[in-house]
Enzyme design. Structure first.
Site, PDB file in Angstrom:
ATOM      1  N   LYS A  52      57.364  50.712  44.829  1.00  0.00           N
ATOM      2  CA  LYS A  52      57.374  50.586  43.368  1.00  0.00           C
ATOM      3  C   LYS A  52      56.022  51.024  42.805  1.00  0.00           C
ATOM      4  O   LYS A  52      55.027  51.095  43.543  1.00  0.00           O
ATOM      5  CB  LYS A  52      57.682  49.144  42.977  1.00  0.00           C
ATOM      6  CG  LYS A  52      56.609  48.147  43.427  1.00  0.00           C
ATOM      7  CD  LYS A  52      57.028  46.705  43.176  1.00  0.00           C
ATOM      8  CE  LYS A  52      55.948  45.746  43.652  1.00  0.00           C
ATOM      9  NZ  LYS A  52      56.399  44.331  43.569  1.00  0.00           N
ATOM     10  N   ARG A 150      60.637  33.123  38.509  1.00  0.00           N
ATOM     11  CA  ARG A 150      60.512  34.420  37.820  1.00  0.00           C
ATOM     12  C   ARG A 150      61.914  35.008  37.780  1.00  0.00           C
ATOM     13  O   ARG A 150      62.799  34.429  37.170  1.00  0.00           O
ATOM     14  CB  ARG A 150      59.487  35.283  38.566  1.00  0.00           C
ATOM     15  CG  ARG A 150      58.855  36.359  37.724  1.00  0.00           C
ATOM     16  CD  ARG A 150      57.776  37.123  38.489  1.00  0.00           C
ATOM     17  NE  ARG A 150      58.320  37.923  39.573  1.00  0.00           N
ATOM     18  CZ  ARG A 150      57.597  38.735  40.357  1.00  0.00           C
ATOM     19  NH1 ARG A 150      56.297  38.828  40.174  1.00  0.00           N
ATOM     20  NH2 ARG A 150      58.152  39.441  41.311  1.00  0.00           N
ATOM     21  N   TYR A 284      27.923  52.919  25.877  1.00  0.00           N
ATOM     22  CA  TYR A 284      28.270  52.163  24.677  1.00  0.00           C
ATOM     23  C   TYR A 284      27.719  50.733  24.703  1.00  0.00           C
ATOM     24  O   TYR A 284      27.828  50.041  25.710  1.00  0.00           O
ATOM     25  CB  TYR A 284      29.796  52.061  24.550  1.00  0.00           C
ATOM     26  CG  TYR A 284      30.487  53.368  24.274  1.00  0.00           C
ATOM     27  CD1 TYR A 284      30.057  54.213  23.242  1.00  0.00           C
ATOM     28  CD2 TYR A 284      31.584  53.751  25.040  1.00  0.00           C
ATOM     29  CE1 TYR A 284      30.716  55.410  22.998  1.00  0.00           C
ATOM     30  CE2 TYR A 284      32.254  54.945  24.783  1.00  0.00           C
ATOM     31  CZ  TYR A 284      31.812  55.769  23.765  1.00  0.00           C
ATOM     32  OH  TYR A 284      32.466  56.942  23.516  1.00  0.00           O
ATOM     33  N   MET A 332      35.965  55.381  28.468  1.00  0.00           N
ATOM     34  CA  MET A 332      37.316  55.849  28.751  1.00  0.00           C
ATOM     35  C   MET A 332      37.350  56.886  29.868  1.00  0.00           C
ATOM     36  O   MET A 332      38.249  56.876  30.704  1.00  0.00           O
ATOM     37  CB  MET A 332      37.951  56.437  27.482  1.00  0.00           C
ATOM     38  CG  MET A 332      39.418  56.815  27.662  1.00  0.00           C
ATOM     39  SD  MET A 332      40.156  57.553  26.200  1.00  0.00           S
ATOM     40  CE  MET A 332      40.133  56.184  25.045  1.00  0.00           C
TER      41      MET A 332
HETATM   42  C1  PLP Z   1      56.179  43.825  44.924  1.00  0.00           C
HETATM   43  C2  PLP Z   1      57.203  43.104  45.687  1.00  0.00           C
HETATM   44  C3  PLP Z   1      57.127  43.009  47.083  1.00  0.00           C
HETATM   45  C4  PLP Z   1      55.932  43.493  47.879  1.00  0.00           C
HETATM   46  O1  PLP Z   1      54.880  42.594  47.724  1.00  0.00           O
HETATM   47  P1  PLP Z   1      53.508  42.771  48.577  1.00  0.00           P
HETATM   48  O2  PLP Z   1      52.786  41.511  48.396  1.00  0.00           O
HETATM   49  O3  PLP Z   1      52.819  43.952  47.977  1.00  0.00           O
HETATM   50  O4  PLP Z   1      53.952  43.036  49.955  1.00  0.00           O
HETATM   51  C5  PLP Z   1      58.164  42.411  47.750  1.00  0.00           C
HETATM   52  N1  PLP Z   1      59.235  41.917  47.072  1.00  0.00           N
HETATM   53  C6  PLP Z   1      59.325  41.966  45.728  1.00  0.00           C
HETATM   54  C7  PLP Z   1      60.506  41.382  45.058  1.00  0.00           C
HETATM   55  C8  PLP Z   1      58.304  42.542  44.988  1.00  0.00           C
HETATM   56  O5  PLP Z   1      58.393  42.574  43.648  1.00  0.00           O
END
Ligand code: PLP
Length: 394
Positions: A52, A150, A284, A332
């Site tokens: 992801k 969550r 800045y 930036m």
């Molecule tokens: C991001 C994620 C992972 C991986 O988590 P890591 O700590 O980076 O290994 C696994 N499962 C879900 C549902 C996630 O959102």
């Protein structure tokens, strides 16, 4: 549409990697995947490479391919467009996608053979409708909220979700291919929530299987659980950050302690060096003022490139054989290093982070400087920084 001929470019061809680049060592990524597989193999679990967020900033398609070369069996993404992009690149490995909103696109996912993480009834209805439209059954992995609070289905709502899913399975609209959940505190071994989540997961699995679910995979572990909690491995572990060579629990060990090596190295070419007088306010806000005559080097990376502004006056950078600290604000597009009596030339490489073997800082060092976690440091490297993938072939 305009039919005016475009003027020919008169400038030099662009070589975007000259300003800054993030080198991605795919040999290190493959070695990390193999090290993680060795940890889980004794129990028979397989590995899902979580790619992801553009593989945590490392480039989703090349990282997915490298992970599969090294023996990952599954891929995981958060959003459907991340998953579909992998299919568009010709990657046909088993693939789970878990963060859905109304509108999906569910039908495209069903047609692409993507496993859909389902946490609630609205999504189940949308999947059934998409499967009808696609004329083929969807692959669905039911997600339990065992205590993360969550995404996922809470225990009280689980019987209804499982019941509806199995009804839809009996009607031929879908197959329940997986049952799974996610940890809240796996990076804090001994945290009481870990045992509580594991035991609730067992209960929720038992309920679904007694009701008739026959999942291909049951899974719970993320990177920290993969490394420290073997009793959570089940059929599959979902590793993200560890695969990129970052320790998921820095208090417990460095990447090397876990047999991992950082995959990303972020560097930039020095854009200018100037001799500056004492008393010069730098960047800045003038939060840094030179104490004496000195050399100032300009590094062409800023918060638009993911360098955290919170690391102003704190971020470590290797330049000319020494680690120096960002002088004043990160802007930036650029920041300044005070070299003192040392010199540098335009074009010299400033290394923000890497594996650490050449004396450069690590992403973990930047996380500490910015008050965040290394996950965020690598994931935020901006789209303006080209990823240069090394060792694409074994
Ligand atoms: C991001 C994620 C992972 C991986 O988590 P890591 O700590 O980076 O290994 C696994 N499962 C879900 C549902 C996630 O959102």
């Amino acid at each position: 549409m305009s039919t005016t001929p475009q003027p020919r470019a008169t400038r030099e061809p662009e070589r975007p990697e000259t300003r800054a680049r993030a080198e991605i060592d795919l040999a290190a990524l493959r070695a990390n995947v193999r090290a993680l597989r060795e940890r889980v193999a004794p129990g028979g679990a397989r590995l899902m490479a979580v790619v992801k967020a553009d593989a945590y900033g490392h480039g989703a398609v090349p990282c997915a391919r490298a992970a599969l070369q090294a023996g990952a069996s599954w891929l995981g993404t958060a959003t459907p467009f991340e998953a579909l992009a992998l299919r568009d690149a010709g990657i046909d490995a088993p693939l789970l996608c878990w963060l859905w909103t109304p509108g999906g696109p569910f039908r495209a996912a069903v047609e692409a053979g993507i496993d859909i993480g389902v946490s609630g009834l609205w999504a189940l209805d949308a999947v059934v409708e998409a499967a009808r439209a696609a004329g083929r059954p969807a692959r669905v992995q039911l997600k339990a909220d065992t205590g993360l609070g969550r995404n996922g289905c809470l225990a009280d709502d689980w019987p209804r979700l499982v019941g509806e899913a199995l009804k839809a399975q009996a009607d031929g609209h879908l197959r329940v291919t997986g049952l799974w959940s996610h940890f809240a505190c796996a990076d804090e071994p001994g945290h009481p929530s870990i045992g509580a989540q594991l035991s609730r997961f067992h209960d929720m699995l038992e309920y679904a299987e007694k009701a008739g679910a026959e999942p291909e995979v049951r899974h719970l572990a993320n990177s920290p659980a993969t490394l420290t909690l073997p009793e959570t491995h089940f059929d599959l572990v979902r590793t993200g950050v560890a695969m990129y060579g970052i320790s998921p629990a820095p208090e417990l060990g460095t990447p090397a302690d876990f047999g991992l090596r950082p995959v990303m190295r972020l560097s930039a070419a020095v854009a200018s060096v100037k001799q500056a007088p004492a008393g010069l306010g730098v960047s800045y806000g003038h939060h840094y003022v030179t104490e004496r005559e000195t050399h100032l080097a300009l590094v062409p990376l800023g918060y638009a490139d993911g360098v955290p502004r919170h690391a102003s006056g704190r971020g470590p950078v290797l330049l000319g054989g020494a680690v120096r600290t960002v002088a004043g604000r990160v802007a930036m597009d650029q920041f300044v290093l005070d070299l003192g009596d040392d010199k540098a030339e335009p074009g010299d490489r400033a290394v923000l982070f890497g594996p650490g073997d050449d004396g450069e800082p690590t992403a973990e060092d930047w996380a500490r400087a910015a008050g965040t976690i290394a996950y965020e440091i690598v994931t935020r490297v901006g789209s303006r920084v080209p990823r240069v993938h090394l060792h694409e072939r074994e």
